[in-house]
Write a protein that holds these residues in place. Structure first.
Motif, PDB file in Angstrom:
ATOM      1  N   UNK A  61     -60.028 -31.727 -81.908  1.00 22.98           N
ATOM      2  CA  UNK A  61     -58.854 -32.450 -81.417  1.00 22.98           C
ATOM      3  C   UNK A  61     -59.092 -33.940 -81.229  1.00 22.98           C
ATOM      4  N   UNK A  62     -60.370 -34.333 -81.193  1.00 27.78           N
ATOM      5  CA  UNK A  62     -60.671 -35.724 -80.892  1.00 27.78           C
ATOM      6  C   UNK A  62     -60.432 -36.056 -79.426  1.00 27.78           C
ATOM      7  N   UNK A  63     -60.587 -35.064 -78.564  1.00 24.69           N
ATOM      8  CA  UNK A  63     -60.377 -35.236 -77.119  1.00 24.69           C
ATOM      9  C   UNK A  63     -61.699 -35.539 -76.432  1.00 24.69           C
ATOM     10  N   UNK A  64     -61.629 -36.282 -75.348  1.00 27.72           N
ATOM     11  CA  UNK A  64     -62.791 -36.463 -74.488  1.00 27.72           C
ATOM     12  C   UNK A  64     -62.999 -35.169 -73.703  1.00 27.72           C
ATOM     13  N   UNK A  65     -64.175 -35.010 -73.164  1.00 21.33           N
ATOM     14  CA  UNK A  65     -64.478 -33.815 -72.364  1.00 21.33           C
ATOM     15  C   UNK A  65     -63.544 -33.708 -71.170  1.00 21.33           C
ATOM     16  N   UNK A  66     -63.296 -34.820 -70.490  1.00 22.22           N
ATOM     17  CA  UNK A  66     -62.442 -34.776 -69.299  1.00 22.22           C
ATOM     18  C   UNK A  66     -60.995 -34.442 -69.655  1.00 22.22           C
ATOM     19  N   UNK A  67     -60.497 -34.985 -70.772  1.00 25.46           N
ATOM     20  CA  UNK A  67     -59.119 -34.681 -71.178  1.00 25.46           C
ATOM     21  C   UNK A  67     -58.980 -33.207 -71.520  1.00 25.46           C
ATOM     22  N   UNK A  68     -59.960 -32.672 -72.253  1.00 26.89           N
ATOM     23  CA  UNK A  68     -59.908 -31.265 -72.617  1.00 26.89           C
ATOM     24  C   UNK A  68     -60.013 -30.377 -71.382  1.00 26.89           C
ATOM     25  N   UNK A  69     -60.907 -30.713 -70.468  1.00 25.53           N
ATOM     26  CA  UNK A  69     -61.083 -29.919 -69.243  1.00 25.53           C
ATOM     27  C   UNK A  69     -59.783 -29.867 -68.448  1.00 25.53           C
ATOM     28  N   UNK A  70     -59.100 -30.992 -68.339  1.00 24.43           N
ATOM     29  CA  UNK A  70     -57.819 -31.041 -67.618  1.00 24.43           C
ATOM     30  C   UNK A  70     -56.774 -30.157 -68.314  1.00 24.43           C
ATOM     31  N   UNK A  71     -56.683 -30.270 -69.643  1.00 26.37           N
ATOM     32  CA  UNK A  71     -55.716 -29.476 -70.391  1.00 26.37           C
ATOM     33  C   UNK A  71     -56.017 -27.987 -70.260  1.00 26.37           C
ATOM     34  N   UNK A  72     -57.290 -27.629 -70.394  1.00 28.67           N
ATOM     35  CA  UNK A  72     -57.685 -26.219 -70.322  1.00 28.67           C
ATOM     36  C   UNK A  72     -57.391 -25.647 -68.937  1.00 28.67           C
ATOM     37  N   UNK A  73     -57.622 -26.424 -67.899  1.00 32.84           N
ATOM     38  CA  UNK A  73     -57.331 -25.945 -66.542  1.00 32.84           C
ATOM     39  C   UNK A  73     -55.848 -25.602 -66.407  1.00 32.84           C
ATOM     40  N   UNK A  74     -54.995 -26.437 -66.953  1.00 34.21           N
ATOM     41  CA  UNK A  74     -53.556 -26.175 -66.901  1.00 34.21           C
ATOM     42  C   UNK A  74     -53.190 -24.938 -67.718  1.00 34.21           C
ATOM     43  N   UNK A  75     -53.757 -24.824 -68.911  1.00 37.71           N
ATOM     44  CA  UNK A  75     -53.476 -23.667 -69.760  1.00 37.71           C
ATOM     45  C   UNK A  75     -54.020 -22.374 -69.159  1.00 37.71           C
ATOM     46  N   UNK A  76     -55.149 -22.480 -68.485  1.00 37.88           N
ATOM     47  CA  UNK A  76     -55.743 -21.314 -67.818  1.00 37.88           C
ATOM     48  C   UNK A  76     -54.849 -20.852 -66.663  1.00 37.88           C
ATOM     49  N   UNK A  77     -54.321 -21.791 -65.895  1.00 37.41           N
ATOM     50  CA  UNK A  77     -53.409 -21.440 -64.789  1.00 37.41           C
ATOM     51  C   UNK A  77     -52.158 -20.738 -65.314  1.00 37.41           C
ATOM     52  N   UNK A  78     -51.731 -21.119 -66.517  1.00 39.15           N
ATOM     53  CA  UNK A  78     -50.556 -20.483 -67.124  1.00 39.15           C
ATOM     54  C   UNK A  78     -50.879 -19.129 -67.748  1.00 39.15           C
ATOM     55  N   UNK A  79     -52.167 -18.796 -67.832  1.00 41.71           N
ATOM     56  CA  UNK A  79     -52.577 -17.518 -68.405  1.00 41.71           C
ATOM     57  C   UNK A  79     -52.633 -17.522 -69.923  1.00 41.71           C
ATOM     58  N   UNK A  80     -52.650 -18.703 -70.547  1.00 40.87           N
ATOM     59  CA  UNK A  80     -52.622 -18.802 -72.004  1.00 40.87           C
ATOM     60  C   UNK A  80     -54.006 -18.876 -72.630  1.00 40.87           C
ATOM     61  N   UNK A  81     -55.020 -19.227 -71.855  1.00 45.14           N
ATOM     62  CA  UNK A  81     -56.402 -19.251 -72.332  1.00 45.14           C
ATOM     63  C   UNK A  81     -57.305 -18.711 -71.228  1.00 45.14           C
ATOM     64  N   UNK A  82     -58.520 -18.353 -71.631  1.00 48.57           N
ATOM     65  CA  UNK A  82     -59.514 -17.929 -70.640  1.00 48.57           C
ATOM     66  C   UNK A  82     -60.853 -18.522 -71.045  1.00 48.57           C
ATOM     67  N   UNK A  83     -61.601 -18.982 -70.049  1.00 51.35           N
ATOM     68  CA  UNK A  83     -62.939 -19.548 -70.278  1.00 51.35           C
ATOM     69  C   UNK A  83     -63.996 -18.511 -69.938  1.00 51.35           C
ATOM     70  N   UNK A  84     -65.111 -18.604 -70.661  1.00 53.40           N
ATOM     71  CA  UNK A  84     -66.257 -17.750 -70.325  1.00 53.40           C
ATOM     72  C   UNK A  84     -67.528 -18.471 -70.752  1.00 53.40           C
ATOM     73  N   UNK A  85     -68.600 -18.211 -70.019  1.00 53.34           N
ATOM     74  CA  UNK A  85     -69.901 -18.795 -70.356  1.00 53.34           C
ATOM     75  C   UNK A  85     -70.538 -17.980 -71.469  1.00 53.34           C
TER      76      UNK A  85
END
Length: 144
Positions: A61-85
């Motif tokens: 996407x050409x995103x910075x780490x902080x921009x992606x982290x912010x977007x993912x947090x929002x998408x995770x709250x909406x239940x559209x993505x999930x993170x895992x180690x």
């Protein structure tokens, strides 16, 4: 800039603005999601197993780490993505599209095609499409 460069620049800026506005308006209407977030879901949707590492997605996407982290947090709250180690490397975080996220992609994509992609490309000959793709790819690469 000379007059021709200035004219081309203005046209490019207006095209980018108009396209971004149309894509965002449509994705918000059909999926309740900003286009920037829809684009992220599409990259996951198209990935093998609907899954990428955060680093892979940021690079795509050409995103910075902080921009992606912010977007993912929002998408995770909406239940559209999930993170895992990662099991093999705890420093690596995987991002996976959920069924609800797939539903958003399926809801938004037909409108993207009908209302934005087709009108933007309608009437262009094959050679013009090839030229457009080459120009856009080259400009994007230089800006990255």
């Amino acid at each position: 800039m000379d007059a021709r460069q200035q004219e081309a620049w203005r046209a490019l800026v207006m095209l980018a603005h108009s396209l971004d506005e149309a894509l965002d308006r449509q994705s918000r209407r059909d999926g309740g999601i900003p286009h920037a977030y829809y684009k992220l879901l599409v990259f996951l949707y198209e990935a093998g197993e609907h899954r990428l590492t955060m680093s892979e997605l940021a690079a795509e996407l050409g995103y910075s780490t902080s921009r992606l982290t912010h977007a993912v947090a929002s998408l995770e709250r909406s239940g559209w993505v999930r993170r895992s180690k990662s099991a093999s490397d705890r420093r690596v975080t995987h991002l996976e599209l959920t069924g609800a996220g797939e539903g958003v992609v399926r809801a938004v994509t037909p409108g993207q095609v009908a209302e934005v992609r087709l009108p933007a490309l309608h009437g262009l000959a094959d050679a013009e499409l090839e030229t457009l793709a080459a120009l856009a790819t080259g400009i994007s690469a230089r800006l990255r």
